[in-house]
Motif scaffolding. Structure first.
Motif, PDB file in Angstrom:
ATOM      1  N   THR A  99     -90.400 -40.449  43.468  1.00 40.76           N
ATOM      2  CA  THR A  99     -90.813 -40.938  42.097  1.00 40.76           C
ATOM      3  C   THR A  99     -89.803 -41.910  41.588  1.00 40.76           C
ATOM      4  O   THR A  99     -88.615 -41.927  42.118  1.00 40.76           O
ATOM      5  N   ASN A 100     -90.506 -42.943  41.058  1.00 38.03           N
ATOM      6  CA  ASN A 100     -89.535 -44.227  40.505  1.00 38.03           C
ATOM      7  C   ASN A 100     -88.301 -43.961  39.794  1.00 38.03           C
ATOM      8  O   ASN A 100     -87.216 -44.443  40.176  1.00 38.03           O
ATOM      9  N   ASN A 101     -88.442 -42.827  38.890  1.00 38.70           N
ATOM     10  CA  ASN A 101     -87.383 -42.703  37.918  1.00 38.70           C
ATOM     11  C   ASN A 101     -86.596 -41.392  38.179  1.00 38.70           C
ATOM     12  O   ASN A 101     -86.136 -40.529  37.348  1.00 38.70           O
ATOM     13  N   ASN A 102     -86.990 -41.107  39.762  1.00 33.81           N
ATOM     14  CA  ASN A 102     -86.353 -39.340  39.807  1.00 33.81           C
ATOM     15  C   ASN A 102     -86.666 -38.360  39.128  1.00 33.81           C
ATOM     16  O   ASN A 102     -85.789 -37.591  38.785  1.00 33.81           O
ATOM     17  N   GLN A 103     -87.871 -38.331  38.814  1.00 35.95           N
ATOM     18  CA  GLN A 103     -88.421 -37.417  37.749  1.00 35.95           C
ATOM     19  C   GLN A 103     -89.206 -36.143  38.698  1.00 35.95           C
ATOM     20  O   GLN A 103     -90.130 -36.619  39.346  1.00 35.95           O
ATOM     21  N   ARG A 104     -88.994 -34.823  38.287  1.00 35.05           N
ATOM     22  CA  ARG A 104     -89.863 -33.963  38.487  1.00 35.05           C
ATOM     23  C   ARG A 104     -90.979 -33.938  37.562  1.00 35.05           C
ATOM     24  O   ARG A 104     -90.944 -34.676  36.759  1.00 35.05           O
ATOM     25  N   PHE A 105     -92.060 -32.905  37.929  1.00 35.64           N
ATOM     26  CA  PHE A 105     -93.202 -32.912  37.092  1.00 35.64           C
ATOM     27  C   PHE A 105     -92.911 -32.711  35.718  1.00 35.64           C
ATOM     28  O   PHE A 105     -93.591 -33.383  34.931  1.00 35.64           O
ATOM     29  N   GLY A 106     -92.054 -31.622  35.501  1.00 33.80           N
ATOM     30  CA  GLY A 106     -91.597 -31.449  33.966  1.00 33.80           C
ATOM     31  C   GLY A 106     -91.216 -32.535  33.415  1.00 33.80           C
ATOM     32  O   GLY A 106     -91.163 -32.714  32.030  1.00 33.80           O
ATOM     33  N   ASP A 107     -90.247 -33.589  33.947  1.00 32.60           N
ATOM     34  CA  ASP A 107     -89.829 -34.674  33.466  1.00 32.60           C
ATOM     35  C   ASP A 107     -90.964 -35.425  32.955  1.00 32.60           C
ATOM     36  O   ASP A 107     -90.729 -36.214  31.898  1.00 32.60           O
ATOM     37  N   ILE A 108     -91.755 -35.807  34.011  1.00 31.82           N
ATOM     38  CA  ILE A 108     -92.902 -36.872  33.782  1.00 31.82           C
ATOM     39  C   ILE A 108     -93.567 -36.541  32.526  1.00 31.82           C
ATOM     40  O   ILE A 108     -94.116 -37.376  31.808  1.00 31.82           O
ATOM     41  N   ILE A 109     -94.089 -35.210  32.511  1.00 30.13           N
ATOM     42  CA  ILE A 109     -94.671 -34.756  31.205  1.00 30.13           C
ATOM     43  C   ILE A 109     -94.074 -34.791  30.135  1.00 30.13           C
ATOM     44  O   ILE A 109     -94.885 -35.207  28.896  1.00 30.13           O
ATOM     45  N   ALA A 110     -92.886 -34.346  30.087  1.00 27.43           N
ATOM     46  CA  ALA A 110     -92.077 -34.364  28.775  1.00 27.43           C
ATOM     47  C   ALA A 110     -91.205 -35.715  28.458  1.00 27.43           C
ATOM     48  O   ALA A 110     -90.534 -35.759  27.478  1.00 27.43           O
ATOM     49  N   ASN A 111     -91.584 -36.586  29.401  1.00 25.63           N
ATOM     50  CA  ASN A 111     -90.999 -37.873  29.027  1.00 25.63           C
ATOM     51  C   ASN A 111     -89.529 -37.948  28.960  1.00 25.63           C
ATOM     52  O   ASN A 111     -88.930 -38.535  28.236  1.00 25.63           O
ATOM     53  N   THR A 112     -88.876 -37.238  30.041  1.00 24.75           N
ATOM     54  CA  THR A 112     -87.449 -37.359  30.117  1.00 24.75           C
ATOM     55  C   THR A 112     -86.880 -37.793  31.511  1.00 24.75           C
ATOM     56  O   THR A 112     -87.706 -37.670  32.467  1.00 24.75           O
ATOM     57  N   ILE A 113     -85.679 -38.232  31.525  1.00 28.91           N
ATOM     58  CA  ILE A 113     -85.195 -38.533  32.900  1.00 28.91           C
ATOM     59  C   ILE A 113     -83.907 -37.729  32.835  1.00 28.91           C
ATOM     60  O   ILE A 113     -83.215 -37.280  31.736  1.00 28.91           O
ATOM     61  N   VAL A 114     -82.971 -37.737  33.940  1.00 27.05           N
ATOM     62  CA  VAL A 114     -81.892 -37.141  34.087  1.00 27.05           C
ATOM     63  C   VAL A 114     -80.650 -38.339  34.627  1.00 27.05           C
ATOM     64  O   VAL A 114     -81.055 -38.957  35.544  1.00 27.05           O
ATOM     65  N   ILE A 115     -79.848 -38.561  33.914  1.00 27.80           N
ATOM     66  CA  ILE A 115     -78.868 -39.900  34.111  1.00 27.80           C
ATOM     67  C   ILE A 115     -77.558 -39.311  34.467  1.00 27.80           C
ATOM     68  O   ILE A 115     -77.080 -38.087  34.463  1.00 27.80           O
ATOM     69  N   PHE A 116     -76.806 -40.112  34.984  1.00 31.83           N
ATOM     70  CA  PHE A 116     -75.431 -39.652  35.511  1.00 31.83           C
ATOM     71  C   PHE A 116     -74.510 -40.395  34.560  1.00 31.83           C
ATOM     72  O   PHE A 116     -74.571 -41.560  34.411  1.00 31.83           O
ATOM     73  N   LEU A 117     -73.635 -39.469  34.301  1.00 30.13           N
ATOM     74  CA  LEU A 117     -72.576 -40.164  33.138  1.00 30.13           C
ATOM     75  C   LEU A 117     -71.355 -40.725  33.990  1.00 30.13           C
ATOM     76  O   LEU A 117     -70.102 -40.290  33.751  1.00 30.13           O
ATOM     77  N   LYS A 118     -71.598 -41.544  34.681  1.00 30.86           N
ATOM     78  CA  LYS A 118     -70.509 -42.101  35.531  1.00 30.86           C
ATOM     79  C   LYS A 118     -69.462 -43.075  34.409  1.00 30.86           C
ATOM     80  O   LYS A 118     -68.370 -43.284  34.967  1.00 30.86           O
ATOM     81  N   ASP A 119     -69.801 -43.523  33.346  1.00 32.37           N
ATOM     82  CA  ASP A 119     -69.213 -44.445  32.544  1.00 32.37           C
ATOM     83  C   ASP A 119     -68.643 -43.713  31.334  1.00 32.37           C
ATOM     84  O   ASP A 119     -68.814 -44.100  30.299  1.00 32.37           O
ATOM     85  N   GLU A 120     -68.367 -42.535  31.694  1.00 30.15           N
ATOM     86  CA  GLU A 120     -68.052 -41.633  30.354  1.00 30.15           C
ATOM     87  C   GLU A 120     -67.103 -42.113  29.153  1.00 30.15           C
ATOM     88  O   GLU A 120     -67.009 -42.158  28.067  1.00 30.15           O
ATOM     89  N   VAL A 121     -65.874 -42.749  29.846  1.00 34.31           N
ATOM     90  CA  VAL A 121     -64.789 -43.174  29.056  1.00 34.31           C
ATOM     91  C   VAL A 121     -65.081 -44.417  28.506  1.00 34.31           C
ATOM     92  O   VAL A 121     -65.211 -44.520  27.255  1.00 34.31           O
ATOM     93  N   ARG A 122     -66.095 -45.526  29.093  1.00 30.02           N
ATOM     94  CA  ARG A 122     -66.391 -46.619  28.595  1.00 30.02           C
ATOM     95  C   ARG A 122     -67.256 -46.084  27.452  1.00 30.02           C
ATOM     96  O   ARG A 122     -67.588 -46.859  26.302  1.00 30.02           O
TER      97      ARG A 122
END
Length: 270
Positions: free
Chosen positions: A162-185
């Motif tokens: 999927t385009n936004n790396n979403q599983r079915f539950g994410d698509i229906i719930a309108n959620t995404i999972v992000i990587f917190l690579k810039d936690e300090v910034r």
């Protein structure tokens, strides 16, 4: 890594780095290790089977005990994501978290929806697996395992393709999972200068997440710079809705500035 640029209702563009399928798989594995450890600890260390043996013959009590014992495992991802602001223990370890597709913190309904739809993402064929296994078809052992494994891979392939790396539950719930690579910034983007003598006005700001505060601050700065009063009104309404705040300020600028300072006051003193 894939990125997603979200344009908020306040016309501010925010870029997120999406968690990839392997990060999410590793978090999934860690979470399952935690679940298995809980079951092992309960049975081997605390002697859960001993308690069950004491009620041997009382089928209703035995079933009730089984249900109670497995409740923490069954609802694990739901209550951890709610309590840990979009993260399970595995997600925390991998520095990934769940957010709403608009960039804000998901509602409890969103969390429930994505948790419930795990039945599609990871257990689509579990009932079929249980049914075939219950038939006692020894010759169909390979088929049974394939059915079980394929059911577990549905979520994996959805995240992968999927385009936004979403599983079915994410698509229906309108959620995404992000990587917190810039936690300090990231943490620096929500900081506000407040004096030691500062007294907060809106304790409900603790309902906001760090990401909410970042979006509010960036939107506020842009809108205030260009005297965009329409955006300030929308932002004020969104804050009141999300944090359930009753404003005592007549000016939108004063209200939003106070909310940001209050958020910093409460989160820095925790």
């Amino acid at each position: 890594m894939k990125t997603l640029q979200i344009k908020t209702a306040q016309n501010v563009a925010i870029k997120f780095t999406l968690a990839n399928v392997f990060q999410r798989l590793l978090a999934f594995i860690v979470d399952n290790i935690v679940k298995v450890a809980y079951i092992y600890f309960g049975i081997e260390i605390l002697g859960f089977d001993m308690f069950r043996a004491a009620f041997d013959g009382d089928s209703w009590t035995l079933r009730a005990m089984d249900v109670l014992f497995f409740l923490p495992v069954t609802f694990y991802s739901l209550y951890t994501e709610i309590l840990l602001d979009g993260q399970t223990l595995g997600k925390k370890l991998l520095h990934i978290k769940v957010i709403n597709i608009d960039g804000f913190k998901p509602t409890i309904t969103d969390y429930i929806m994505r948790w419930f739809l795990r039945i599609v993402d990871f257990n689509l064929f579990t009932l079929l697996f249980v049914y075939v296994a219950s038939l006692g078809l020894n010759d169909a052992y390979v088929l049974i395992m394939l059915i079980f494994m394929f059911g577990k891979l549905v979520g994996f392939f959805l995240i992968l393709f999927t385009n936004n790396n979403q599983r079915f539950g994410d698509i229906i719930a309108n959620t995404i999972v992000i990587f917190l690579k810039d936690e300090v910034r990231f943490s620096h983007t929500i900081l506000m200068d407040i004096k030691d003598s500062y007294k907060p006005t809106y304790p409900n700001v603790i309902k906001l997440s760090d990401n909410d505060a970042r979006i509010i601050k960036e939107t506020f700065k842009t809108a205030a710079k260009f005297n965009d009063y329409k955006t300030l009104i929308k932002l004020r309404s969104k804050i009141i809705e999300v944090a359930d705040i009753k404003s005592i300020h007549k000016s939108d600028k004063e209200f939003i500035d106070t909310v940001l300072k209050d958020y910093n006051f409460y989160t820095q003193s925790m």
